[in-house]
Scaffold this motif. Structure first.
Motif, mmCIF file in Angstrom:
data_model
loop_
_atom_site.group_PDB
_atom_site.id
_atom_site.type_symbol
_atom_site.label_atom_id
_atom_site.label_comp_id
_atom_site.label_asym_id
_atom_site.label_seq_id
_atom_site.Cartn_x
_atom_site.Cartn_y
_atom_site.Cartn_z
ATOM 1 N N PHE A 62 -8.650 -9.513 -6.031
ATOM 2 C CA PHE A 62 -8.213 -8.283 -7.027
ATOM 3 C C PHE A 62 -6.867 -8.085 -6.398
ATOM 4 O O PHE A 62 -6.244 -8.256 -5.743
ATOM 5 N N SER A 63 -6.170 -7.410 -7.728
ATOM 6 C CA SER A 63 -4.731 -6.965 -7.616
ATOM 7 C C SER A 63 -4.560 -5.761 -6.823
ATOM 8 O O SER A 63 -5.281 -4.807 -7.174
ATOM 9 N N ILE A 64 -3.490 -5.714 -5.926
ATOM 10 C CA ILE A 64 -3.172 -4.468 -5.695
ATOM 11 C C ILE A 64 -2.970 -3.168 -6.323
ATOM 12 O O ILE A 64 -2.865 -1.905 -5.872
ATOM 13 N N ALA A 65 -2.663 -3.719 -7.670
ATOM 14 C CA ALA A 65 -2.400 -2.568 -8.365
ATOM 15 C C ALA A 65 -3.152 -1.830 -9.064
ATOM 16 O O ALA A 65 -3.238 -0.737 -9.483
ATOM 17 N N GLU A 66 -4.742 -2.241 -8.700
ATOM 18 C CA GLU A 66 -5.896 -1.465 -8.692
ATOM 19 C C GLU A 66 -5.746 -0.218 -7.715
ATOM 20 O O GLU A 66 -6.298 0.868 -8.220
ATOM 21 N N CYS A 67 -5.125 -0.598 -6.643
ATOM 22 C CA CYS A 67 -5.203 0.614 -5.734
ATOM 23 C C CYS A 67 -4.002 1.573 -6.244
ATOM 24 O O CYS A 67 -4.089 2.866 -6.066
ATOM 25 N N VAL A 68 -2.817 1.138 -6.707
ATOM 26 C CA VAL A 68 -1.681 1.964 -6.942
ATOM 27 C C VAL A 68 -2.239 2.714 -8.046
ATOM 28 O O VAL A 68 -2.025 3.928 -8.244
ATOM 29 N N THR A 69 -2.858 2.050 -9.007
ATOM 30 C CA THR A 69 -3.266 3.160 -10.239
ATOM 31 C C THR A 69 -4.610 3.955 -10.055
ATOM 32 O O THR A 69 -4.840 4.635 -10.990
ATOM 33 N N GLY A 70 -5.287 3.640 -9.011
ATOM 34 C CA GLY A 70 -6.380 4.631 -8.821
ATOM 35 C C GLY A 70 -7.460 4.141 -9.227
ATOM 36 O O GLY A 70 -8.575 4.798 -9.023
ATOM 37 N N GLU A 71 -7.669 2.757 -9.787
ATOM 38 C CA GLU A 71 -8.863 1.872 -10.308
ATOM 39 C C GLU A 71 -9.924 1.756 -9.146
ATOM 40 O O GLU A 71 -11.131 1.583 -9.406
ATOM 41 N N ARG A 72 -9.277 1.381 -7.921
ATOM 42 C CA ARG A 72 -10.181 0.824 -7.101
ATOM 43 C C ARG A 72 -10.010 1.707 -5.579
ATOM 44 O O ARG A 72 -8.807 1.926 -5.420
ATOM 45 N N ASP A 73 -11.184 2.065 -4.900
ATOM 46 C CA ASP A 73 -10.878 2.613 -3.733
ATOM 47 C C ASP A 73 -11.513 1.613 -2.534
ATOM 48 O O ASP A 73 -12.449 0.833 -2.933
ATOM 49 N N ILE A 74 -10.704 1.661 -1.393
ATOM 50 C CA ILE A 74 -11.003 0.638 -0.502
ATOM 51 C C ILE A 74 -11.693 1.243 0.977
ATOM 52 O O ILE A 74 -11.247 2.284 1.135
ATOM 53 N N ASP A 75 -12.759 0.798 1.265
ATOM 54 C CA ASP A 75 -13.227 1.305 2.502
ATOM 55 C C ASP A 75 -12.581 0.781 3.617
ATOM 56 O O ASP A 75 -12.684 -0.384 4.082
ATOM 57 N N VAL A 76 -11.708 1.710 4.289
ATOM 58 C CA VAL A 76 -10.763 1.213 5.365
ATOM 59 C C VAL A 76 -11.428 1.275 6.561
ATOM 60 O O VAL A 76 -10.785 1.042 7.732
ATOM 61 N N ALA A 77 -12.750 1.620 6.679
ATOM 62 C CA ALA A 77 -13.434 1.588 8.209
ATOM 63 C C ALA A 77 -13.980 0.231 8.318
ATOM 64 O O ALA A 77 -14.318 -0.169 9.424
ATOM 65 N N ARG A 78 -13.799 -0.853 7.313
ATOM 66 C CA ARG A 78 -14.284 -2.126 7.680
ATOM 67 C C ARG A 78 -12.948 -3.106 7.599
ATOM 68 O O ARG A 78 -11.981 -2.674 7.201
ATOM 69 N N THR A 79 -13.223 -4.386 7.762
ATOM 70 C CA THR A 79 -12.059 -5.439 7.902
ATOM 71 C C THR A 79 -11.306 -5.514 6.406
ATOM 72 O O THR A 79 -12.302 -5.461 5.416
ATOM 73 N N THR A 80 -10.211 -5.424 6.197
ATOM 74 C CA THR A 80 -9.538 -5.511 5.044
ATOM 75 C C THR A 80 -8.375 -6.451 5.243
ATOM 76 O O THR A 80 -7.950 -6.895 6.370
ATOM 77 N N VAL A 81 -7.941 -7.165 4.113
ATOM 78 C CA VAL A 81 -6.842 -8.297 4.084
ATOM 79 C C VAL A 81 -6.450 -8.197 2.696
ATOM 80 O O VAL A 81 -6.786 -7.945 1.560
ATOM 81 N N TYR A 82 -4.824 -8.365 2.735
ATOM 82 C CA TYR A 82 -3.966 -8.263 1.826
ATOM 83 C C TYR A 82 -2.960 -9.588 1.955
ATOM 84 O O TYR A 82 -2.402 -9.698 2.834
ATOM 85 N N LYS A 83 -2.795 -10.070 0.727
ATOM 86 C CA LYS A 83 -1.776 -11.450 0.792
ATOM 87 C C LYS A 83 -0.756 -11.087 -0.071
ATOM 88 O O LYS A 83 -0.925 -10.859 -1.429
ATOM 89 N N THR A 84 0.678 -11.204 0.055
ATOM 90 C CA THR A 84 1.482 -11.050 -0.744
ATOM 91 C C THR A 84 2.259 -12.394 -0.828
ATOM 92 O O THR A 84 2.445 -12.996 0.221
ATOM 93 N N VAL A 85 2.835 -12.809 -2.196
ATOM 94 C CA VAL A 85 3.562 -13.928 -2.320
ATOM 95 C C VAL A 85 4.774 -13.407 -3.083
ATOM 96 O O VAL A 85 5.863 -14.308 -3.262
ATOM 97 N N GLY A 86 4.720 -12.388 -3.424
ATOM 98 C CA GLY A 86 6.141 -11.751 -4.217
ATOM 99 C C GLY A 86 5.934 -11.971 -5.604
ATOM 100 O O GLY A 86 5.116 -12.644 -6.220
ATOM 101 N N SER A 87 6.768 -11.309 -6.324
ATOM 102 C CA SER A 87 6.830 -11.677 -7.848
ATOM 103 C C SER A 87 8.289 -11.019 -8.478
ATOM 104 O O SER A 87 8.895 -10.191 -7.779
ATOM 105 N N ALA A 88 8.648 -11.664 -9.313
ATOM 106 C CA ALA A 88 9.785 -11.117 -10.010
ATOM 107 C C ALA A 88 9.885 -9.851 -10.635
ATOM 108 O O ALA A 88 10.900 -9.391 -10.606
ATOM 109 N N ILE A 89 8.634 -9.190 -10.829
ATOM 110 C CA ILE A 89 8.992 -7.934 -11.285
ATOM 111 C C ILE A 89 9.304 -6.971 -10.333
ATOM 112 O O ILE A 89 10.091 -6.039 -10.442
#
Length: 320
Positions: free
Chosen positions: A269-296
């Motif tokens: 899923f897109s990190i944008a969902e976290c930024v806009t409040g559409e998704r909440d993450i359970d930070v008590a468990r393992t989390t992972v995020y991959k960034t490759v960058g974007s022109a925007i």
């Protein structure tokens, strides 16, 4: 046209202002208010030339960057290039920015989203694997979004660690910076780990007991043949946040997790969902995020830098 060199751009806006620009880009993307085609890769030997155009309400632009890993041995920047900003209405060039300085700060901000949305608010330490330019900026920007008291770092050499510590110390004074002799030692001392390498193989051991309930950010791998994080992280997390849909096709960390059926498309899923409040993450468990960058991100941060330079009278005016 305004020319902005590295000395003009470094520290021109604060980390929080840069992060805010990146979040604004994500909100604009979520609303469909911009255009950014997939970036073009031109590869030769172990090197790449990337071109990244984007357009939004504030203007248009393109970044042209070379990535030459062998430059480390030549004592030259691995990443170099330019960002061109154009007026949206006339198409006239407004500014030419040093892309290395822009990329360092922008990527630091994009990586910091992982710490902001996928780690506990009270996180007081971070581990950095890969102490090059980007590793330093990841540490600096993480300090802006979390109450970091200590940065643990694993470097290939004492010289690399010393450069890393000096850079982080200038921008995050008061934070302790500690060298770790191995990645295992780093994992023992922190729950937030950022990999900023050009490795083609995972830089962490594929051992679930060492990785459970920790938080991982990968910013280094940008080709299908590269994978910074081991498969166990994706199994433990069960989902993966990405900064761009391009990551599904460009980064081995994402490609391999999907191809091996460790994750399904719906688990990415897109990190944008976290930024806009559409998704909440359970930070008590393992989390992972991959960034490759974007022109925007380049576009939004570049225009913030351009505006700040105009206000402060920085840069050099040239006529083409």
């Amino acid at each position: 046209m305004l020319v902005l060199a590295e000395r003009d751009l470094t520290g021109l806006i604060s980390p929080l202002e840069t992060i805010a620009a990146v979040e604004a880009a994500l909100r604009a993307q979520a609303s469909g208010a911009l255009a950014a085609p997939q970036r073009l890769h031109l590869d030769w030997d172990d090197n790449s030339l990337l071109t990244m155009p984007a357009a939004a309400a504030g203007g248009v632009g393109v970044k042209v960057v070379s990535v030459v890993p062998g430059n480390k041995d030549r004592h030259l920047p691995v990443t170099s290039g330019v960002m061109i900003l154009n007026d949206r209405n006339t198409g006239a060039p407004l500014a030419l920015l040093n892309a290395a300085a822009l990329t360092a700060q922008r990527t630091g901000a994009v990586g910091a989203l992982g710490a902001k949305y996928l780690s506990p608010a009270q996180t007081a330490s971070v581990g950095i694997i890969g102490c090059g330019v980007q590793g330093a900026w990841q540490a600096i920007y993480t300090c802006a979004v979390r109450p970091i008291e200590e940065v643990f770092a694993y470097a290939r050499s004492q010289a690399a660690f010393d450069r890393f510590a000096a850079t982080v110390g200038r921008h995050a004074p008061g934070v302790r910076i500690t060298a770790c002799g191995s990645v295992r030692a780093l994992l023992d001392r922190t729950d937030l780990v950022i990999a900023a390498t050009t490795s083609t193989e995972p830089v962490l051991p594929d051992e679930p007991a060492l990785l459970q309930n920790k938080h991982f950010i990968s910013v280094g791998s940008f080709r299908p043949a590269m994978q910074e994080l081991p498969d166990s992280i994706y199994r433990l997390a069960g989902s993966l946040a990405v900064d761009s849909e391009h990551a599904r096709h460009e980064a081995g960390d994402v490609i391999n997790a999907l191809r091996r059926n460790i994750l399904s498309d719906g688990n990415v899923f897109s990190i944008a969902e976290c930024v806009t409040g559409e998704r909440d993450i359970d930070v008590a468990r393992t989390t992972v995020y991959k960034t490759v960058g974007s022109a925007i991100y380049d576009l939004f941060v570049a225009f913030e830098l351009y505006a700040a330079a105009r206000r402060r009278g920085l840069g050099r005016e040239v006529t083409l």
